[in-house]
Design an enzyme around this catalytic site. Structure first.
Site, PDB file in Angstrom:
ATOM      1  N   ASP A  13      12.312 -44.601  22.186  1.00 25.45           N
ATOM      2  CA  ASP A  13      12.399 -46.063  21.994  1.00 25.45           C
ATOM      3  C   ASP A  13      13.068 -46.437  20.672  1.00 25.45           C
ATOM      4  OD1 ASP A  13      10.796 -46.451  24.404  1.00 25.45           O
ATOM      5  OD2 ASP A  13       9.082 -45.853  23.183  1.00 25.45           O
ATOM      6  N   LYS A  16      18.482 -46.065  21.172  1.00 24.10           N
ATOM      7  CA  LYS A  16      19.653 -45.233  21.477  1.00 24.10           C
ATOM      8  C   LYS A  16      20.635 -45.949  22.393  1.00 24.10           C
ATOM      9  CE  LYS A  16      17.006 -41.955  23.102  1.00 24.10           C
ATOM     10  NZ  LYS A  16      15.711 -42.560  22.722  1.00 24.10           N
ATOM     11  N   GLY A  40      13.993 -45.897  29.284  1.00 23.85           N
ATOM     12  CA  GLY A  40      14.606 -47.207  29.445  1.00 23.85           C
ATOM     13  C   GLY A  40      15.464 -47.551  28.248  1.00 23.85           C
ATOM     14  N   HIS A  41      16.753 -47.785  28.470  1.00 19.98           N
ATOM     15  CA  HIS A  41      17.658 -48.170  27.397  1.00 19.98           C
ATOM     16  C   HIS A  41      18.065 -49.620  27.606  1.00 19.98           C
ATOM     17  CE1 HIS A  41      18.974 -43.727  26.566  1.00 19.98           C
ATOM     18  NE2 HIS A  41      17.759 -43.996  26.178  1.00 19.98           N
ATOM     19  N   GLN A 224      14.195 -40.320  25.603  1.00 19.42           N
ATOM     20  CA  GLN A 224      13.004 -40.049  24.782  1.00 19.42           C
ATOM     21  C   GLN A 224      13.402 -39.656  23.353  1.00 19.42           C
ATOM     22  OE1 GLN A 224      12.911 -38.115  28.023  1.00 19.42           O
ATOM     23  NE2 GLN A 224      11.940 -39.832  29.000  1.00 19.42           N
TER      24      GLN A 224
END
Length: 427
Positions: A13, A16, A40-41, A224
């Protein structure tokens, strides 16, 4: 030729997605090398939000080709849903996305096993997303996995699902009391997935090798963070793959000698989702303030993130195990209102100072952070586009991060939008 790996250097988180999107503008190929739809990005462009779970963030740059490598475990339903959403938002995906035939698939029984284990009061809770990622990697290691290439072989697909259900249904019924899954339910759905995914399947390793030979630029994107690495993270509170830079080699089929740079992404503070030790966590009003200001809720699950001050012990450890040679520091603006900011430079355990990250969970759980304290700048950084436009106190804080980690900061994010970024010129 340039091959750069982007690594999350905390517990995930770190932002990235934004960094990869930013760097993708001058990149030919962005390649995702591990994890699954549990990541999740989030990328914000001109106020519009794009949330990606499997497709690399580079898809938002019109001239970039995206790759999903063999190290990723793919939930076909989630992938196709993501393709549909991007298409609806005006993003061209067809012809710009390649998927390795060697990538493993997440199956319905993986998700049910994952969720059942987390719900079970007897077994240790890890705090997974329940998306089936861990069980999919287990089957990969057990040589029971179903791969993308199997979608193109109807008889092979049917037989592999049938064999897996014999084992998985026995476990689901005997251990968790769940209703067995049926081949008649799963097989038609995955055959439909096969028809939609077939145009995207390609030999990713060969494609990337040809790109390297042709002198193209490649950005390798992990999910991650380093502290969730299955080997080097806070085991057992980790993910089931290797988010560290070495995962790019095994997850894409790129040799280590081809990698030129490794950039670590860190927040200006630290967060963690799920269970596990977190030395700088603030379970008080300051932690709650960080969560509110930083909108610290998971892009995949919506779970509130645990928040704490920047941990240089963690950052140095991440740099050590991934060979990080530069930082991208995100969410500096979240600290804008604090009168005082702390930075953890060591741990104290039973009267002894620790500057290296301990492997023993019981030691980490009982460490006290040793802080350096900095004055806050208490003014907005959101409009800054050069380092010298930041308040003096903010510059001093960034200089301290560079001093303590001995690694230069190349990118500073001062807001969620693509434009809210400072890129420092290399000396």
């Amino acid at each position: 030729m340039s091959v750069q790996v982007i690594v999350g250097a905390q517990w995930g988180d770190e932002g990235k997605g934004k960094i990869v999107d930013l760097l993708s503008e001058k990149t030919d190929i962005v390649a995702r090398y591990q994890g699954g739809a549990n990541a999740g990005h989030t990328v914000v462009i001109g106020g519009e939000k794009f949330v990606l779970h499997l497709i690399p963030s580079g898809i938002l740059q019109p001239n970039t080709t995206c790759v999903i490598g063999n190290g990723v475990v793919i939930d076909p339903g989630a992938l196709l849903h993501e393709i549909d959403l991007l298409t609806q938002q005006g993003i061209q995906v067809r012809g710009r996305l390649l998927i390795s035939p060697r990538a493993h698939l997440v199956m319905p029984y993986h998700q049910l096993l994952d969720q059942s284990k987390e719900e079970n009061e007897v077994q240790q809770k890890i705090g997974t997303t329940g998306r089936g990622i861990g069980p999919a990697y287990v089957d990969k290691a057990h040589r029971l996995g179903i791969r993308v290439i199997d979608l193109l072989e109807p008889e092979t697909l049917q037989e592999k699902i049938r064999q897996n259900l014999l084992e998985k249904n026995a476990i689901l019924a005997a251990v968790y009391g769940k209703t067995p899954l049926t081949l008649e339910t799963i097989l038609p759905e995955y055959r439909r997935f096969a028809a939609h995914m077939a145009p995207y399947i390609a030999d990713v390793s060969s494609y990337l090798q040809q790109a390297v030979t042709a002198g193209k630029t490649i950005l390798c994107e992990g999910a991650q963070g380093a502290l969730l690495d299955v080997d080097f993270g806070t085991y057992p509170y980790v993910t089931s793959s290797n988010p560290t830079s070495g995962g790019a080699c095994t997850g894409l089929g790129i040799g280590p000698t081809k990698i030129n740079q490794v950039m670590g992404v860190v927040k200006a503070y630290t967060t963690r989702v799920g269970m596990g030790p977190f030395p700088t966590e603030m379970q008080n009003e300051l932690g709650a303030q960080l969560r509110t200001l930083g909108h610290e809720y998971g892009a995949t699950t919506g779970r509130p993130r645990r928040c704490g001050w920047f941990d240089a012990v963690v950052a140095n450890y991440a740099a050590q195990i991934s060979g990080i040679d530069s930082w991208a520091l995100t969410k500096l603006d979240v600290l804008d209102t604090f009168a005082e900011i702390k930075l953890c430079v060591a741990y104290r355990y039973r009267g002894h100072a620790l500057k290296t990250f301990p492997a023993e969970i019981h030691v980490l759980e009982n460490c006290e952070p040793v802080y350096e304290t900095f004055r806050g700048w208490q003014q907005s950084t959101a409009a800054a586009r050069r380092l010298d436009e930041l308040p003096r106190a903010a510059q001093e804080y960034l200089a301290a991060v560079e001093r303590i980690t001995a690694i230069p900061i190349r990118i500073i994010s001062v807001g969620s939008d693509r434009e809210q970024t400072i890129i420092k010129p290399e000396n």
